[in-house]
Design a protein around this motif. Structure first.
Motif, PDB file in Angstrom:
ATOM      1  N   ALA A 172     -78.672  44.609  51.453  1.00 50.76           N
ATOM      2  CA  ALA A 172     -78.790  46.153  51.854  1.00 50.76           C
ATOM      3  C   ALA A 172     -77.579  46.632  52.282  1.00 50.76           C
ATOM      4  CB  ALA A 172     -79.892  46.090  52.415  1.00 50.76           C
ATOM      5  N   VAL A 173     -77.037  46.098  53.526  1.00 50.02           N
ATOM      6  CA  VAL A 173     -75.791  46.382  54.153  1.00 50.02           C
ATOM      7  C   VAL A 173     -74.632  46.388  53.098  1.00 50.02           C
ATOM      8  CG1 VAL A 173     -74.285  46.123  56.063  1.00 50.02           C
ATOM      9  CG2 VAL A 173     -76.948  46.064  56.396  1.00 50.02           C
ATOM     10  N   TYR A 174     -74.517  45.443  52.674  1.00 50.54           N
ATOM     11  CA  TYR A 174     -73.293  45.022  51.687  1.00 50.54           C
ATOM     12  C   TYR A 174     -73.411  46.076  50.611  1.00 50.54           C
ATOM     13  CZ  TYR A 174     -70.935  41.590  54.700  1.00 50.54           C
ATOM     14  OH  TYR A 174     -70.186  40.774  55.625  1.00 50.54           O
ATOM     15  N   GLY A 175     -74.563  46.319  49.783  1.00 50.78           N
ATOM     16  CA  GLY A 175     -74.635  47.125  48.840  1.00 50.78           C
ATOM     17  C   GLY A 175     -74.200  48.466  49.023  1.00 50.78           C
ATOM     18  N   HIS A 176     -74.780  48.835  50.309  1.00 52.48           N
ATOM     19  CA  HIS A 176     -74.472  50.230  50.864  1.00 52.48           C
ATOM     20  C   HIS A 176     -73.088  50.483  51.013  1.00 52.48           C
ATOM     21  CE1 HIS A 176     -75.075  54.298  53.014  1.00 52.48           C
ATOM     22  NE2 HIS A 176     -73.985  53.656  53.707  1.00 52.48           N
ATOM     23  N   LEU A 177     -72.336  49.626  51.496  1.00 50.06           N
ATOM     24  CA  LEU A 177     -70.952  49.560  51.862  1.00 50.06           C
ATOM     25  C   LEU A 177     -70.134  49.513  50.653  1.00 50.06           C
ATOM     26  CD1 LEU A 177     -70.627  47.308  55.131  1.00 50.06           C
ATOM     27  CD2 LEU A 177     -70.421  49.751  55.132  1.00 50.06           C
ATOM     28  N   LEU A 178     -70.346  48.542  49.703  1.00 52.26           N
ATOM     29  CA  LEU A 178     -69.747  48.901  48.417  1.00 52.26           C
ATOM     30  C   LEU A 178     -69.873  49.986  47.625  1.00 52.26           C
ATOM     31  CD1 LEU A 178     -70.370  44.802  47.498  1.00 52.26           C
ATOM     32  CD2 LEU A 178     -68.036  45.952  48.189  1.00 52.26           C
ATOM     33  N   ARG A 179     -70.953  50.585  47.645  1.00 55.74           N
ATOM     34  CA  ARG A 179     -71.268  51.778  46.875  1.00 55.74           C
ATOM     35  C   ARG A 179     -70.548  52.889  47.094  1.00 55.74           C
ATOM     36  NH1 ARG A 179     -76.407  49.944  46.811  1.00 55.74           N
ATOM     37  NH2 ARG A 179     -77.014  51.022  48.816  1.00 55.74           N
ATOM     38  N   GLN A 180     -69.977  52.903  48.807  1.00 59.25           N
ATOM     39  CA  GLN A 180     -69.136  53.897  49.196  1.00 59.25           C
ATOM     40  C   GLN A 180     -67.811  53.604  49.046  1.00 59.25           C
ATOM     41  OE1 GLN A 180     -71.329  54.589  52.877  1.00 59.25           O
ATOM     42  NE2 GLN A 180     -69.677  54.116  53.979  1.00 59.25           N
ATOM     43  N   ALA A 181     -67.447  52.258  49.068  1.00 58.33           N
ATOM     44  CA  ALA A 181     -65.857  52.085  49.033  1.00 58.33           C
ATOM     45  C   ALA A 181     -65.107  52.816  47.945  1.00 58.33           C
ATOM     46  CB  ALA A 181     -65.782  50.539  49.023  1.00 58.33           C
ATOM     47  N   SER A 182     -63.965  53.424  48.305  1.00 57.59           N
ATOM     48  CA  SER A 182     -63.394  53.957  47.395  1.00 57.59           C
ATOM     49  C   SER A 182     -62.532  53.330  46.347  1.00 57.59           C
ATOM     50  CB  SER A 182     -62.313  55.068  48.128  1.00 57.59           C
ATOM     51  OG  SER A 182     -61.457  54.413  48.809  1.00 57.59           O
ATOM     52  N   GLU A 183     -61.889  51.997  46.833  1.00 58.85           N
ATOM     53  CA  GLU A 183     -61.134  50.984  46.113  1.00 58.85           C
ATOM     54  C   GLU A 183     -61.974  49.699  46.205  1.00 58.85           C
ATOM     55  OE1 GLU A 183     -58.849  51.529  44.073  1.00 58.85           O
ATOM     56  OE2 GLU A 183     -58.522  53.862  44.740  1.00 58.85           O
ATOM     57  N   PRO A 184     -61.912  48.805  45.344  1.00 53.19           N
ATOM     58  CA  PRO A 184     -62.358  47.439  45.457  1.00 53.19           C
ATOM     59  C   PRO A 184     -62.064  46.550  46.724  1.00 53.19           C
ATOM     60  CG  PRO A 184     -61.804  47.726  43.240  1.00 53.19           C
ATOM     61  CD  PRO A 184     -61.182  48.862  43.939  1.00 53.19           C
ATOM     62  N   VAL A 185     -62.912  46.185  47.257  1.00 48.95           N
ATOM     63  CA  VAL A 185     -62.706  45.329  48.500  1.00 48.95           C
ATOM     64  C   VAL A 185     -62.660  43.682  48.370  1.00 48.95           C
ATOM     65  CG1 VAL A 185     -63.700  47.214  49.845  1.00 48.95           C
ATOM     66  CG2 VAL A 185     -65.013  45.085  49.380  1.00 48.95           C
ATOM     67  N   VAL A 186     -62.215  43.274  49.631  1.00 53.03           N
ATOM     68  CA  VAL A 186     -62.317  41.761  49.696  1.00 53.03           C
ATOM     69  C   VAL A 186     -63.437  41.552  50.471  1.00 53.03           C
ATOM     70  CG1 VAL A 186     -61.084  39.475  50.489  1.00 53.03           C
ATOM     71  CG2 VAL A 186     -59.976  41.306  49.333  1.00 53.03           C
ATOM     72  N   LEU A 187     -64.210  40.513  50.155  1.00 56.52           N
ATOM     73  CA  LEU A 187     -65.384  40.012  50.904  1.00 56.52           C
ATOM     74  C   LEU A 187     -65.033  38.826  51.630  1.00 56.52           C
ATOM     75  CD1 LEU A 187     -68.396  40.726  48.760  1.00 56.52           C
ATOM     76  CD2 LEU A 187     -67.547  42.075  50.337  1.00 56.52           C
ATOM     77  N   HIS A 188     -65.226  38.656  52.972  1.00 59.18           N
ATOM     78  CA  HIS A 188     -64.885  37.521  53.832  1.00 59.18           C
ATOM     79  C   HIS A 188     -66.074  36.676  54.185  1.00 59.18           C
ATOM     80  CE1 HIS A 188     -62.291  35.904  57.410  1.00 59.18           C
ATOM     81  NE2 HIS A 188     -62.594  35.116  56.411  1.00 59.18           N
ATOM     82  N   TRP A 189     -66.113  35.574  53.692  1.00 59.59           N
ATOM     83  CA  TRP A 189     -67.086  34.607  54.393  1.00 59.59           C
ATOM     84  C   TRP A 189     -66.480  33.659  55.286  1.00 59.59           C
ATOM     85  CZ3 TRP A 189     -70.838  31.089  50.883  1.00 59.59           C
ATOM     86  CH2 TRP A 189     -71.635  30.677  51.829  1.00 59.59           C
ATOM     87  N   LEU A 190     -66.577  33.920  56.776  1.00 59.63           N
ATOM     88  CA  LEU A 190     -66.102  33.010  57.776  1.00 59.63           C
ATOM     89  C   LEU A 190     -67.199  32.141  58.336  1.00 59.63           C
ATOM     90  CD1 LEU A 190     -63.079  33.077  59.204  1.00 59.63           C
ATOM     91  CD2 LEU A 190     -64.341  34.513  60.919  1.00 59.63           C
ATOM     92  N   GLY A 191     -66.810  31.108  58.329  1.00 58.05           N
ATOM     93  CA  GLY A 191     -67.642  29.891  58.539  1.00 58.05           C
ATOM     94  C   GLY A 191     -68.096  29.795  60.329  1.00 58.05           C
TER      95      GLY A 191
END
Length: 388
Positions: A172-191
C-alpha cells in the motif's frame, strides 16, 4: 621508507608503502555498458562546536569537491544515502541541504545524480508511527528530490518496518508513492547487516517471502520503477531476483562483497552498480567499466577483482560502520584535510582495522600521493600512541 602497523593480536608488522600511485585520467568518455553510481560520503566540519548527538556540521566546500571528483571520472553520484550517514549522524535537515546543494552542483557541471528519499525526519521518539505518517514523511522527501531535478531513490524506512503489520502495508505505501512519482525511481532493499532496524523488511524475515512482496510492488508499477538496488550481500539471491525483473527494470548491485562478478554478469544478464565501495574506488572503478565498455570482460575483472579484499575488510561486521574506513581513505588520499566524521564515527573502528585498510588501499595504488598517505597514517598512529 617503512611504517609499523598494529595488528589485531597486539603485535606490529613492518610495511613498505608504494612509492607511486596508479593514475586514472579524468574527462574520459562516459560510461556506456553499465550505469554506475558511487554512494558518496559527507565531509564533516572539524572546527564546528558540536557533539555526536547534535546537528551535523558539514564542510560543504569539501563535500561538493569530492562529488566533482567522482563526476570527473564519469561516475554518477548517489546522494544522501547511508554512506552519507543518513540515520547515523546526518539528520533530515542536513540531508535535505545536502540534496539541494549536490543537485545544484550536478546541474552546473553536468553530473548524474540520484538522491535518497526516506522517512528519517520521524525521530525515534515518534516511533512506531502510523502508516499515514510514514507515507507523508516519504512524500515530503520525494517532493524535495524531484523539485531539485534529481532522480529519486526510495530508501528502506525504519519507521515503516516498525509500523507495518505485514506485506500488504508495504504494498500500500509503495504503491501510493509510485503512483505519484513524476519520474521512475530506484527502489532500495537494504539488508539488516547495514541497518539492524530493517530486519523483516517487505513484511517478513523469510527472504523468499520478502522477495515475492518486493517483486509484486515492481510488477504492479513497472513504468514507475527505473531499477532496484539490492544490498543483501547475497550474490545468488541478487542474480535470481534480477532474472525475474520486468523488462526495462534495472538491477543495481549494492553488494560490496561480490560486485565484480555481478557487474560483469552472465549470459542471462548483469547488474548495474550503486555502491558505497565506489566512493574510495571511484577512479579505478570507472576505468574498469571503460575496459568493459570495450568488450574486455577479462580486463574488467583483472582491475576490479583485486579490490574485493579491501571492500570486504571495510564492510566487515558490524557492516554499518564501513563509513569509517571510507572516510579514512578519503583523508589519506587527500580529498579532505582531516579524519573527522559526523557524529564522531571516526572512532567506530579499531586502530588495527584502520591500519589494515590503509595497507590494502596502498597496495591497490589508490592514493594519488603515497607519501602524503604515509605521513597522515603515521600521524594517526601517533595520536593512538602506537609508536613502536
Amino acid at each position: 621508507m617503512t611504517i609499523r602497523l598494529p595488528g589485531a593480536d597486539g603485535t606490529f608488522r613492518t610495511y613498505e608503502p608504494r612509492t607511486e600511485s596508479t593514475a586514472y585520467s579524468v574527462g574520459s568518455a562516459p560510461l556506456v555498458s553499465r550505469t554506475v553510481f558511487s554512494a558518496a560520503h559527507v565531509v564533516a566540519d572539524p572546527y564546528a562546536d558540536t557533539t555526536p548527538d547534535g546537528p551535523a556540521a558539514v564542510d560543504w566546500d569539501a563535500t561538493l569537491a569530492f562529488r566533482r571528483h567522482l563526476w570527473a571520472h564519469g561516475l554518477g553520484v548517489a546522494e544522501a544515502m547511508d554512506t552519507a550517514q543518513r540515520g547515523m549522524g546526518l539528520d533530515w535537515a542536513g540531508a535535505a541541504e545536502l540534496i539541494r546543494r549536490s543537485a545544484s552542483e550536478a546541474k552546473a557541471v553536468g553530473g548524474r545524480i540520484a538522491c535518497g528519499a526516506g522517512t528519517d525526519q520521524l525521530v525515534p521518539a515518534d516511533r512506531p508511527a502510523d502508516l499515514a505518517t510514514v507515507r507523508a514523511a516519504y512524500e515530503e522527501q520525494l517532493a524535495l528530490v524531484e523539485d531539485c531535478g534529481a532522480q529519486a531513490i526510495l530508501m528502506a524506512s525504519r519507521a515503516l518496518t516498525a509500523a507495518a503489520r505485514g506485506p500488504e502495508d508495504y504494498l500500500a505505501v509503495y504503491g501510493h508513492l509510485l503512483r505519484q512519482a513524476s519520474e521512475p525511481v530506484v527502489l532500495h532493499w537494504l539488508g539488516p547487516m547495514f541497518d539492524p532496524a530493517l530486519d523483516g523488511y517487505w513484511g517478513s524475515t523469510d527472504l523468499d517471502a520478502a522477495t515475492e512482496t518486493f517483486l509484486k510492488v515492481i510488477a504492479e508499477h513497472p513504468d514507475k520503477v527505473d531499477g532496484v538496488k539490492i544490498s543483501l550481500l547475497d550474490a545468488q539471491r541478487e542474480i535470481d531476483l534480477r532474472r525475474r525483473l520486468p523488462r526495462g527494470v534495472r538491477c543495481y548491485t549494492g553488494d560490496d562483497f561480490h560486485y565484480p562478478e555481478l557487474i560483469a554478469g552472465d549470459d542471462q544478464g548483469f547488474s548495474h552498480a550503486l555502491l558505497g565501495i565506489f566512493d574510495p574506488l571511484g577512479p579505478l572503478a570507472a576505468e574498469a567499466v571503460r575496459v568493459l565498455d570495450r568488450g574486455d570482460a577479462k580486463g574488467f575483472r583483472e582491475l576490479l577483482d583485486p579490490t574485493v579484499e579491501l571492500s570486504r575488510h571495510l564492510f566487515a561486521a558490524p557492516t554499518r560502520f564501513y563509513k569509517t574506513g571510507v572516510v579514512l581513505l578519503a583523508w589519506l588520499a587527500g580529498h579532505q584535510s582531516h579524519f573527522t566524521m559526523v557524529g564522531g564515527l571516526q572512532s567506530a573502528r579499531s586502530l588495527p582495522h584502520l591500519a589494515r585498510a590503509y595497507e590494502l588501499a596502498d597496495r591497490l595504488g589508490l592514493f594519488p600521493d603515497p607519501e602524503l598517505a604515509e605521513v597522515r597514517m603515521t600521524s594517526l598512529l601517533t595520536v593512538y600512541g602506537a609508536t613502536q
